[in-house]
Motif scaffolding. Structure first.
Motif, PDB file in Angstrom:
ATOM      1  N   LEU A  44       1.536  -6.456   4.512  1.00  0.00           N
ATOM      2  CA  LEU A  44       0.350  -7.578   4.554  1.00  0.00           C
ATOM      3  C   LEU A  44      -0.725  -7.609   5.220  1.00  0.00           C
ATOM      4  CD1 LEU A  44       3.360 -10.273   5.198  1.00  0.00           C
ATOM      5  CD2 LEU A  44       2.468  -9.520   2.805  1.00  0.00           C
ATOM      6  N   LEU A  45      -1.710  -8.134   4.608  1.00  0.00           N
ATOM      7  CA  LEU A  45      -2.994  -8.135   5.668  1.00  0.00           C
ATOM      8  C   LEU A  45      -3.210  -9.754   5.941  1.00  0.00           C
ATOM      9  CD1 LEU A  45      -5.315  -5.763   3.603  1.00  0.00           C
ATOM     10  CD2 LEU A  45      -3.954  -5.363   5.513  1.00  0.00           C
ATOM     11  N   PHE A  77       0.820  -1.066  -0.118  1.00  0.00           N
ATOM     12  CA  PHE A  77       0.114  -0.013  -0.031  1.00  0.00           C
ATOM     13  C   PHE A  77       0.920   1.310   0.148  1.00  0.00           C
ATOM     14  CE2 PHE A  77      -2.742  -2.943   2.268  1.00  0.00           C
ATOM     15  CZ  PHE A  77      -3.574  -3.399   1.242  1.00  0.00           C
ATOM     16  N   ALA A 129      -2.605  -2.804 -13.470  1.00  0.00           N
ATOM     17  CA  ALA A 129      -3.949  -3.168 -12.914  1.00  0.00           C
ATOM     18  C   ALA A 129      -3.376  -3.650 -11.598  1.00  0.00           C
ATOM     19  CB  ALA A 129      -4.707  -4.232 -13.771  1.00  0.00           C
ATOM     20  N   MET A 130      -4.120  -3.381 -10.381  1.00  0.00           N
ATOM     21  CA  MET A 130      -3.869  -3.983  -9.162  1.00  0.00           C
ATOM     22  C   MET A 130      -4.869  -4.525  -8.530  1.00  0.00           C
ATOM     23  SD  MET A 130      -1.301  -1.405 -10.064  1.00  0.00           S
ATOM     24  CE  MET A 130       0.356  -1.121  -9.597  1.00  0.00           C
ATOM     25  N   SER A 131      -4.702  -5.539  -7.981  1.00  0.00           N
ATOM     26  CA  SER A 131      -5.408  -6.369  -7.087  1.00  0.00           C
ATOM     27  C   SER A 131      -5.085  -7.010  -5.869  1.00  0.00           C
ATOM     28  CB  SER A 131      -6.611  -7.215  -7.607  1.00  0.00           C
ATOM     29  OG  SER A 131      -7.667  -7.618  -7.078  1.00  0.00           O
ATOM     30  N   PHE A 132      -5.919  -7.559  -4.878  1.00  0.00           N
ATOM     31  CA  PHE A 132      -5.632  -8.317  -3.788  1.00  0.00           C
ATOM     32  C   PHE A 132      -6.447  -9.430  -3.730  1.00  0.00           C
ATOM     33  CE2 PHE A 132      -4.665  -3.890  -3.001  1.00  0.00           C
ATOM     34  CZ  PHE A 132      -3.277  -3.913  -2.838  1.00  0.00           C
ATOM     35  N   LEU A 133      -7.112  -9.720  -4.720  1.00  0.00           N
ATOM     36  CA  LEU A 133      -8.113 -10.956  -4.563  1.00  0.00           C
ATOM     37  C   LEU A 133      -7.595 -11.789  -5.444  1.00  0.00           C
ATOM     38  CD1 LEU A 133     -11.639  -9.441  -4.251  1.00  0.00           C
ATOM     39  CD2 LEU A 133     -10.206 -10.319  -2.369  1.00  0.00           C
ATOM     40  N   SER A 187      -9.283 -13.994  -7.192  1.00  0.00           N
ATOM     41  CA  SER A 187     -10.255 -14.325  -8.304  1.00  0.00           C
ATOM     42  C   SER A 187      -9.918 -13.098  -9.244  1.00  0.00           C
ATOM     43  CB  SER A 187     -11.873 -14.126  -7.899  1.00  0.00           C
ATOM     44  OG  SER A 187     -12.054 -12.878  -7.502  1.00  0.00           O
ATOM     45  N   ASP A 188      -9.815 -11.635  -8.914  1.00  0.00           N
ATOM     46  CA  ASP A 188      -9.303 -10.963  -9.710  1.00  0.00           C
ATOM     47  C   ASP A 188      -7.876 -11.200 -10.552  1.00  0.00           C
ATOM     48  OD1 ASP A 188     -11.285  -9.089  -9.418  1.00  0.00           O
ATOM     49  OD2 ASP A 188     -10.183  -7.707  -8.211  1.00  0.00           O
ATOM     50  N   PHE A 246      -5.478 -11.961   5.329  1.00  0.00           N
ATOM     51  CA  PHE A 246      -5.723 -12.982   4.299  1.00  0.00           C
ATOM     52  C   PHE A 246      -4.926 -13.327   3.157  1.00  0.00           C
ATOM     53  CE2 PHE A 246      -7.297  -8.939   2.288  1.00  0.00           C
ATOM     54  CZ  PHE A 246      -6.979  -9.462   0.716  1.00  0.00           C
TER      55      PHE A 246
END
Lengths: 309, 309, 309
Positions: free
Chosen positions: A93-94, A50, A68-72, A74-75, A96
């Motif tokens: 880190l988070l 972040f 493109a940025m994501s943390f999921l 599925s994305d 999950f």
């Protein structure tokens, strides 16, 4: 055209001892990679920290790609199907993330999707150690980090490091926060071991490791390349290393791992030197650096100093 | 004062064919909106992605408003009681967002709180699809997106799209990451259908849809407005679209949806043109753009090209 | 050297009534703190919000320190063992933060680790109220906030506020988003009460509270210091307050709480004045401000206006 390219590069080659010849095929691969990024604006996605996520995206855009940025999971898995490479950075880190990154890297391994790992602060915190340890089973195509991170990751993966420069047992392996506690040369053996391990796992046997520092070191596990140059102002802005990892993924969309790692690092050295010359401090430096990423030509990138060993 | 405003705008109107007259009431509404933002520094809160969250806040401040950001339903609902509008952007999702956004948009629907939706990367990832599908029951006041996102959202909500320009069944609806795979005109029917649907759900029957691109398209479901202008450099920085969504929410605090969507887009076109003229690349462009957001006058905003159809 | 320092500071002291003398020992402590940051590049870690996390890190680097950011208790506790101070900012919360921050602040209390709290938007949202209420049992070394946040935190912790300037019962304690609804002077009693409470809990009895505003107010619970100066442009960029909190933690690595709070605020006033003089709006201001953070000398910092009461 090969001749023309070679001449364009030739005229800019400096006189560093051991510098790769202007017509070395590796320089042409780097020049072609840089040109392909400008011509095709490739999409490289990121799962990154972040702190510097905005700078990573802007650097990828300025270098000629898209972001493109994501943390999921599925994305990331969806986008991997439509992009050339992914950048994964374990900086902030988070809870999950461990589960998500397992799913993501397993999908990459299954499809042969190429990705760049930035093992930020390797060795710090139980979650990060668990995540990085997991990745041994589904390794990346390129690892880019500072010396401490490369040494720690090789040790974490229990890779056989046989270089003379290597550290003795008395070394405190704990990193100094996100800054490197070791110099680049001390990571030589770890970098080679890591690159050989990665190459043994990729579908085409190609991989690379880049160690960033005053003189960057890039290796495919066989040959070691040293890249002098760049500006010390890069240590006075946050995200210099992270964004280099992101741009390496941009280059990996259109090039082999070694040319991608070298090309992105050469671009960074050239752009940071130019930005330092026109800046008044770290604030204006950051903006001028993005401007220079945008402006450096493929020929200028390919003609940077590369000392092979 | 109306006369004075009209004259100030008149002098700047360009000669684009079909351009709205200088004394068109819509131009005065836009001018009043821009002036009200400068005079009252309205607070618009955001639930937005991690990549461009800083740029969204800085753009809202530079445009004349104030900003607050959160990801917790309890915060967002609390702040909605003291702010004029909310910006929701589904760019980078975390696992708990679906539940949080359900609670948030239900609270907005119940109180009639006005909000702007940015359906970033609509169509990518199961979580995003679930979140956007949910929002059909508690829709926003304004949707701002690129052509692919508007087309995908209208399809996801199964809205009747009857425009001739519309896409045939062979279109691959999967977006190209966060970039639009479609041009603005191809989203004309979807934008109108979406705006009519939103207007049917708002307390006062007012809503708008803005499609960003080389020529922006804004509609309230009845009339279509096209806004030529702006700079292509906006595609070389991350957050151009996101921050426009945020500034649209700032304008929505003090204006009707159509005037808000038009005013924010006109401000962006004018500021980006000016910034491009003084920049040396995407780094300095981003900073000059924020400077210009700060400096463009309400009269200059209201006198931008607006082609009504 | 004391004499030399004093002379260097003397020559720059302005003629504000009640200004601390050039040879006041406090000015020398501030000068030494600023010099120690430049000489030792101390690491201060942060647990901070997503909006301004990049700016906090860049400001800490520009001020002379280094930065590390995390949201996991295991990281934060690990890094606390190798860094001088931690910055905690409750701006954008995620659901797991309450548990994480309890674990983190308990570890800090147990080891005596020094930290700076930024109670952003205190009073808004149930989660934030729960987190801030929890912290009464494991309080920070320094609190930095705007007037509304300081008043709200003192009330939340039920501290005895006996100042005449204090607010009557009719005050609406709800903050205006993240902006202060109160002026700095109205927080005088709350700031003193808060500082005395913090000092009663730290191992060495030292603590400080800084209230940011047009004239900053800093107190150790006994003496109140007012710092006129700075630029109003600081209210037109996001993260001015957050990054000041981060830089205060950088200074706390090498100085006592009062000197750290004063030194960081003086640096900010001087750098923002200089940046405003060369900027063309909030975009260039932000970059010039980082440049100036990098360039202001320890003597210039220590010679800023400080009115003691």
């Amino acid at each position: 055209m090969g001749t023309t390219n070679s001449n364009a590069i030739q005229s800019a080659i400096s006189s560093v001892a051991g510098n790769l010849a202007a017509d070395d095929p590796l320089r042409l691969r780097i020049r072609d990679a840089a040109a392909a990024v400008r011509d095709t604006t490739p999409l490289a996605q990121s799962f990154t920290n972040f702190v510097t996520i905005n700078f990573v995206a802007n650097a990828q855009l300025a270098a000629g790609g898209t972001a493109a940025m994501s943390f999921l999971a599925s994305d990331i898995v969806d986008i991997a199907a439509i992009c050339g490479a992914t950048y994964v950075n374990v900086g902030t880190l988070l809870p999950f993330y461990r589960h998500a990154l397992r799913e993501i890297t397993a999908a990459f391994a299954e499809t042969g999707h190429r990705w760049v790992l930035d093992p930020v602060a390797a060795g710090l915190g139980a979650d990060r150690t668990a995540i990085l340890t997991d990745m041994r089973a589904t390794p990346p195509t390129i690892v880019r980090g500072n010396a401490s991170e490369i040494i720690t990751l090789a040790a974490m993966w229990e890779l056989p490091v046989d270089d003379d420069n290597d550290l003795d047992d008395s070394r405190d392996s704990r990193p100094n926060g996100v800054e490197s506690a070791d110099d680049v040369e001390s990571a030589l053996g770890a970098a080679k071991a890591l690159a050989r391990f990665l190459a043994s796992k990729t579908p085409d046997g190609e991989a690379a490791v880049a160690v960033s520092g005053a003189v960057d070191l890039v290796t495919d596990g066989e040959t070691v390349y040293r890249l002098p140059g760049g500006s010390a102002m890069m240590t006075k802005i946050t995200g210099a290393g992270c964004s280099l990892g992101g741009v390496t993924a941009t280059y990996l969309c259109v090039a082999d791992p070694l040319a991608a790692a070298l090309g992105a690092s050469l671009l960074y050295n050239r752009a940071s030197e130019r930005a330092a010359a026109t800046s008044d401090g770290p604030g204006t430096f950051q903006q001028h650096f993005l401007d220079e990423l945008w402006k450096v030509s493929p020929a200028a990138i390919a003609s940077g100093d590369i000392v092979a060993e």
